[in-house]
Motif scaffolding. Structure first.
Motif, PDB file in Angstrom:
ATOM      1  N   ILE A   1      -6.263 -15.229   4.193  1.00  0.00           N
ATOM      2  CA  ILE A   1      -6.079 -13.902   3.136  1.00  0.00           C
ATOM      3  C   ILE A   1      -5.751 -12.736   3.622  1.00  0.00           C
ATOM      4  N   GLN A   2      -6.287 -12.369   4.823  1.00  0.00           N
ATOM      5  CA  GLN A   2      -6.065 -11.238   5.374  1.00  0.00           C
ATOM      6  C   GLN A   2      -4.332 -11.206   5.877  1.00  0.00           C
ATOM      7  N   GLY A   3      -4.080 -12.140   6.337  1.00  0.00           N
ATOM      8  CA  GLY A   3      -2.488 -12.357   6.617  1.00  0.00           C
ATOM      9  C   GLY A   3      -1.769 -12.308   5.542  1.00  0.00           C
ATOM     10  N   MET A   4      -2.192 -13.011   4.304  1.00  0.00           N
ATOM     11  CA  MET A   4      -1.409 -12.591   3.033  1.00  0.00           C
ATOM     12  C   MET A   4      -1.442 -11.223   2.607  1.00  0.00           C
ATOM     13  N   SER A   5      -2.505 -10.443   2.813  1.00  0.00           N
ATOM     14  CA  SER A   5      -2.366  -9.038   2.276  1.00  0.00           C
ATOM     15  C   SER A   5      -1.585  -8.156   3.168  1.00  0.00           C
ATOM     16  N   GLN A   6      -1.620  -8.590   4.618  1.00  0.00           N
ATOM     17  CA  GLN A   6      -0.967  -7.615   5.650  1.00  0.00           C
ATOM     18  C   GLN A   6       0.627  -8.238   5.207  1.00  0.00           C
ATOM     19  N   LEU A   7       0.871  -9.215   4.640  1.00  0.00           N
ATOM     20  CA  LEU A   7       2.219  -9.667   4.842  1.00  0.00           C
ATOM     21  C   LEU A   7       2.844  -8.661   3.459  1.00  0.00           C
ATOM     22  N   GLN A   8       2.081  -8.757   2.386  1.00  0.00           N
ATOM     23  CA  GLN A   8       2.542  -8.059   1.306  1.00  0.00           C
ATOM     24  C   GLN A   8       2.471  -6.588   1.455  1.00  0.00           C
ATOM     25  N   VAL A   9       1.640  -5.841   2.440  1.00  0.00           N
ATOM     26  CA  VAL A   9       1.800  -4.606   2.756  1.00  0.00           C
ATOM     27  C   VAL A   9       3.161  -4.066   3.456  1.00  0.00           C
ATOM     28  N   GLY A  10       3.440  -5.253   4.278  1.00  0.00           N
ATOM     29  CA  GLY A  10       4.648  -4.978   5.206  1.00  0.00           C
ATOM     30  C   GLY A  10       4.210  -4.768   6.608  1.00  0.00           C
ATOM     31  N   LEU A  11       2.855  -5.407   7.125  1.00  0.00           N
ATOM     32  CA  LEU A  11       2.469  -5.479   8.263  1.00  0.00           C
ATOM     33  C   LEU A  11       2.813  -6.897   8.833  1.00  0.00           C
ATOM     34  N   ASP A  12       4.305  -7.142   9.234  1.00  0.00           N
ATOM     35  CA  ASP A  12       4.556  -8.437   9.445  1.00  0.00           C
ATOM     36  C   ASP A  12       3.902  -8.892  10.583  1.00  0.00           C
ATOM     37  N   SER A  13       3.708  -8.005  11.769  1.00  0.00           N
ATOM     38  CA  SER A  13       3.249  -8.683  13.168  1.00  0.00           C
ATOM     39  C   SER A  13       1.865  -8.728  12.934  1.00  0.00           C
ATOM     40  N   ALA A  14       1.173  -8.089  12.278  1.00  0.00           N
ATOM     41  CA  ALA A  14      -0.430  -8.147  11.949  1.00  0.00           C
ATOM     42  C   ALA A  14      -0.528  -9.469  11.250  1.00  0.00           C
ATOM     43  N   ALA A  15       0.361  -9.698  10.109  1.00  0.00           N
ATOM     44  CA  ALA A  15       0.358 -10.890   9.544  1.00  0.00           C
ATOM     45  C   ALA A  15       0.389 -12.119  10.101  1.00  0.00           C
TER      46      ALA A  15
ATOM     47  N   TYR B   1      -3.725  -9.063  -8.860  1.00  0.00           N
ATOM     48  CA  TYR B   1      -3.203  -7.936  -9.482  1.00  0.00           C
ATOM     49  C   TYR B   1      -2.288  -7.192  -8.942  1.00  0.00           C
ATOM     50  N   ARG B   2      -1.775  -7.579  -7.649  1.00  0.00           N
ATOM     51  CA  ARG B   2      -0.671  -7.182  -7.054  1.00  0.00           C
ATOM     52  C   ARG B   2      -1.212  -5.606  -6.508  1.00  0.00           C
ATOM     53  N   LEU B   3      -2.201  -5.530  -5.627  1.00  0.00           N
ATOM     54  CA  LEU B   3      -2.748  -4.585  -5.039  1.00  0.00           C
ATOM     55  C   LEU B   3      -2.969  -4.843  -3.581  1.00  0.00           C
ATOM     56  N   PRO B   4      -1.867  -4.868  -2.792  1.00  0.00           N
ATOM     57  CA  PRO B   4      -2.062  -5.784  -1.402  1.00  0.00           C
ATOM     58  C   PRO B   4      -2.835  -4.603  -0.422  1.00  0.00           C
ATOM     59  N   THR B   5      -2.826  -3.252  -0.706  1.00  0.00           N
ATOM     60  CA  THR B   5      -3.399  -2.481   0.261  1.00  0.00           C
ATOM     61  C   THR B   5      -4.834  -2.604  -0.221  1.00  0.00           C
ATOM     62  N   LYS B   6      -5.432  -2.527  -1.165  1.00  0.00           N
ATOM     63  CA  LYS B   6      -6.844  -2.798  -1.424  1.00  0.00           C
ATOM     64  C   LYS B   6      -7.220  -4.070  -1.053  1.00  0.00           C
TER      65      LYS B   6
ATOM     66  N   TYR C   1      -6.074  -5.897   1.504  1.00  0.00           N
ATOM     67  CA  TYR C   1      -6.190  -5.662   2.988  1.00  0.00           C
ATOM     68  C   TYR C   1      -7.445  -5.080   3.193  1.00  0.00           C
ATOM     69  N   GLN C   2      -7.953  -4.012   2.657  1.00  0.00           N
ATOM     70  CA  GLN C   2      -9.077  -3.463   3.180  1.00  0.00           C
ATOM     71  C   GLN C   2     -10.271  -4.422   2.803  1.00  0.00           C
ATOM     72  N   ARG C   3     -10.402  -5.194   1.914  1.00  0.00           N
ATOM     73  CA  ARG C   3     -11.343  -5.954   1.619  1.00  0.00           C
ATOM     74  C   ARG C   3     -11.458  -7.324   2.504  1.00  0.00           C
ATOM     75  N   ALA C   4     -10.333  -7.897   2.900  1.00  0.00           N
ATOM     76  CA  ALA C   4     -10.038  -8.952   3.447  1.00  0.00           C
ATOM     77  C   ALA C   4     -10.445  -8.572   5.191  1.00  0.00           C
ATOM     78  N   LYS C   5     -10.325  -7.308   5.550  1.00  0.00           N
ATOM     79  CA  LYS C   5     -10.625  -6.777   6.861  1.00  0.00           C
ATOM     80  C   LYS C   5     -11.964  -6.960   6.801  1.00  0.00           C
ATOM     81  N   VAL C   6     -12.883  -6.645   5.958  1.00  0.00           N
ATOM     82  CA  VAL C   6     -14.296  -6.620   6.116  1.00  0.00           C
ATOM     83  C   VAL C   6     -14.588  -8.113   6.072  1.00  0.00           C
ATOM     84  N   ALA C   7     -14.155  -8.915   5.291  1.00  0.00           N
ATOM     85  CA  ALA C   7     -14.393 -10.495   5.378  1.00  0.00           C
ATOM     86  C   ALA C   7     -14.285 -11.227   6.807  1.00  0.00           C
TER      87      ALA C   7
END
Length: 173
Positions: free
Chosen positions: A117-131, A91-96, A98-104
């Motif tokens: 999946i964490q990398g995908m969410s980080q990428l979509q949030v704009g955290l390229d180095s973390a992704a 549903y294109r809510l990458p910040t949310k 990322y929060q759940r992927a981090k828990v996983a």
């Protein structure tokens, strides 16, 4: 799902499955009703609460977090927050997401798919180095993970900032 519900009309997980299908097809009213029915059935499952959370997200209601939290309470498996993350990405809510992927990832640090999946969410949030770090960890755990390799290659290509933002905007999981 209709045939399965004919055979097992009071199975809450089957009702939840049909609710999720209706939700993804855009019939939110029917999905909501089916989800209500699934939660009224005997027993509990994390899946029913994940679907309830998805229906809330699709309806743009703010009750998704308590539903996903309840799913995690019912079943503490790392796949539960990962599934919630995938729902948020859908549903294109990458910040949310990322929060759940981090828990996983915290719950299962050796699960390569959680890192992806964490990398995908980080990428979509704009955290390229973390992704990039997440995709690298995914590849350490699963050396031939084609999707992680592909995402890393994209990240390592020089791009104009507006082009990267545009790709992030249109990217799907």
């Amino acid at each position: 799902s209709n045939k399965a519900l004919e055979l097992f009309p009071s199975d809450g997980d089957l009702m939840a499955g049909q609710a999720q299908a209706q939700c993804r097809m855009g019939d939110l009213k029917k999905a909501h009703a089916l989800c209500d029915g699934a939660l009224r059935q005997r027993g509990q499952s994390a899946y029913r609460w994940l679907v309830r959370g998805e229906v809330m997200v699709a309806n743009r209601q703010d009750m998704d977090r308590p539903c996903f939290d309840k799913a995690q309470e019912v079943d503490s498996d790392w796949l539960i927050p990962l599934e919630a993350s995938l729902i948020y990405l859908f549903y294109r809510l990458p910040t949310k997401a990322y929060q759940r992927a981090k828990v996983a990832v915290e719950s299962a640090p050796d699960a390569y798919h959680a890192w992806y999946i964490q990398g995908m969410s980080q990428l979509q949030v704009g955290l390229d180095s973390a992704a990039q770090a997440s995709f690298n960890r995914c590849l350490e755990l699963c050396p031939r993970h084609a999707n992680a390799e592909s995402r890393l290659a994209e990240l390592q290509q020089p791009q104009w900032p507006f082009l990267r933002a545009f790709r992030r905007f249109i990217r799907r999981p």
